[in-house]
Design an enzyme around this catalytic site. Sequence first.
Site, short mmCIF file in Angstrom:
data_model
loop_
_atom_site.label_atom_id
_atom_site.label_comp_id
_atom_site.label_asym_id
_atom_site.label_seq_id
_atom_site.Cartn_x
_atom_site.Cartn_y
_atom_site.Cartn_z
N HIS A 100 1.03 -1.26 0.04
CA HIS A 100 -0.09 0.14 -0.10
C HIS A 100 1.00 1.40 -0.05
O HIS A 100 2.03 1.28 0.56
CB HIS A 100 -0.82 -0.09 1.26
CG HIS A 100 -1.89 1.03 1.23
ND1 HIS A 100 -1.82 2.51 1.41
CD2 HIS A 100 -3.12 1.11 0.86
CE1 HIS A 100 -2.92 3.07 1.55
NE2 HIS A 100 -3.86 2.10 0.77
N GLU A 172 -3.83 2.43 -7.25
CA GLU A 172 -4.10 3.39 -6.27
C GLU A 172 -3.17 4.55 -6.56
O GLU A 172 -2.22 4.64 -6.09
CB GLU A 172 -3.96 2.84 -4.96
CG GLU A 172 -4.88 1.66 -4.61
CD GLU A 172 -5.15 1.88 -3.10
OE1 GLU A 172 -6.36 1.69 -2.68
OE2 GLU A 172 -4.32 1.70 -2.15
N GLY A 178 -7.48 9.06 0.03
CA GLY A 178 -7.69 9.82 1.10
C GLY A 178 -7.81 11.26 0.88
O GLY A 178 -7.92 12.14 1.66
N SER A 218 -10.37 7.21 -3.14
CA SER A 218 -11.49 8.24 -2.80
C SER A 218 -12.84 7.45 -3.46
O SER A 218 -13.74 8.27 -4.09
CB SER A 218 -11.34 9.58 -3.57
OG SER A 218 -10.26 10.28 -2.69
C1 PEP Z 1 -6.80 2.78 0.41
O1 PEP Z 1 -6.20 3.52 1.57
O2 PEP Z 1 -6.64 2.13 0.06
C2 PEP Z 1 -7.92 4.15 -0.27
C3 PEP Z 1 -8.24 3.81 -1.34
O3 PEP Z 1 -8.17 5.33 0.55
P1 PEP Z 1 -9.67 6.17 0.37
O4 PEP Z 1 -10.55 5.26 -0.32
O5 PEP Z 1 -9.76 6.77 1.51
O6 PEP Z 1 -9.08 7.25 -0.83
#
Ligand code: PEP
Length: 262
Positions: A100, A172, A178, A218
């Site tokens: 991550h 991601e 976030g 998000s």
């Molecule tokens: C994550 O931490 O894997 C993530 C996608 O967070 P968020 O959905 O809050 O952006």
Amino acid sequence: MSRRPLIAANWKMHKTVREAVDYAGELVPRVRDVTDVDIVLAPPFPALPALVDALADLAAAGRIAVASQNVHAEPHGAFTGEVSPPILQASGVTLAIIGHSERRRLFGETDSGVNAKTRAAAAAGLTPIVCVGETLEEREADRTFDVLDRQIAQGLAGLPPARAGGAVVAYEPVWAIGTGRVASPDQANAAHRRIRGRLATLFGDAAGGACRIIYGGSVKPGNAAALMAQPHVDGALVGGASLDPVAFAEIVAASRPRAQPS
Ligand code: PEP
């Protein structure tokens, strides 16, 4: 190739054991009839066994599974504070989030470390969810595909093709995690298409076609359906919005495959 959608909740460092069990009690009735989406919950380590127990019925039916948010690359040994894939596997955990961006940024994880963890998790029978994604600086410098190519090649290196095909890749973009700033469906699909092409080159067309590539950054009930409608988006890794079982169940519902026209 049709790939079964997978929606995973990454709770990060949120929820006690009691809160995790209460969440399961709220979520299960809302997703009990969803038979066409794989649902995954990744709580903090202490809540893993309780969540495995709380979800046992749906887990036995193959509909919901529990993931760790991290693993160590060694099976056992003097690694204070770490948890190994075999220990997780013996606790009923079946998937592991690896690499991550918070772990890369805050805990110094490298592509080679991600690779060691990915191979160790797969060898122990866990499905790795390997996270990749570019920073805003890298995107603005037009380096997104270079970064993804490198993270995929190095992160999954050495996996047998069948294991690569059975893995999950989470795209991601760091700038979307976030922040409330979500990638557009086109941006997500383009990145996923690139990742799939890279997987096919490295592991063969079958693995490239089988690997589920999920989007994270998000995701909310209001934007999930548009993302999921993209041909290369096979699901979502959800952080903030997954903390609320109602919102998470709405994202699951929005991710169900559309009925095929007859
Ligand atoms: C994550 O931490 O894997 C993530 C996608 O967070 P968020 O959905 O809050 O952006």
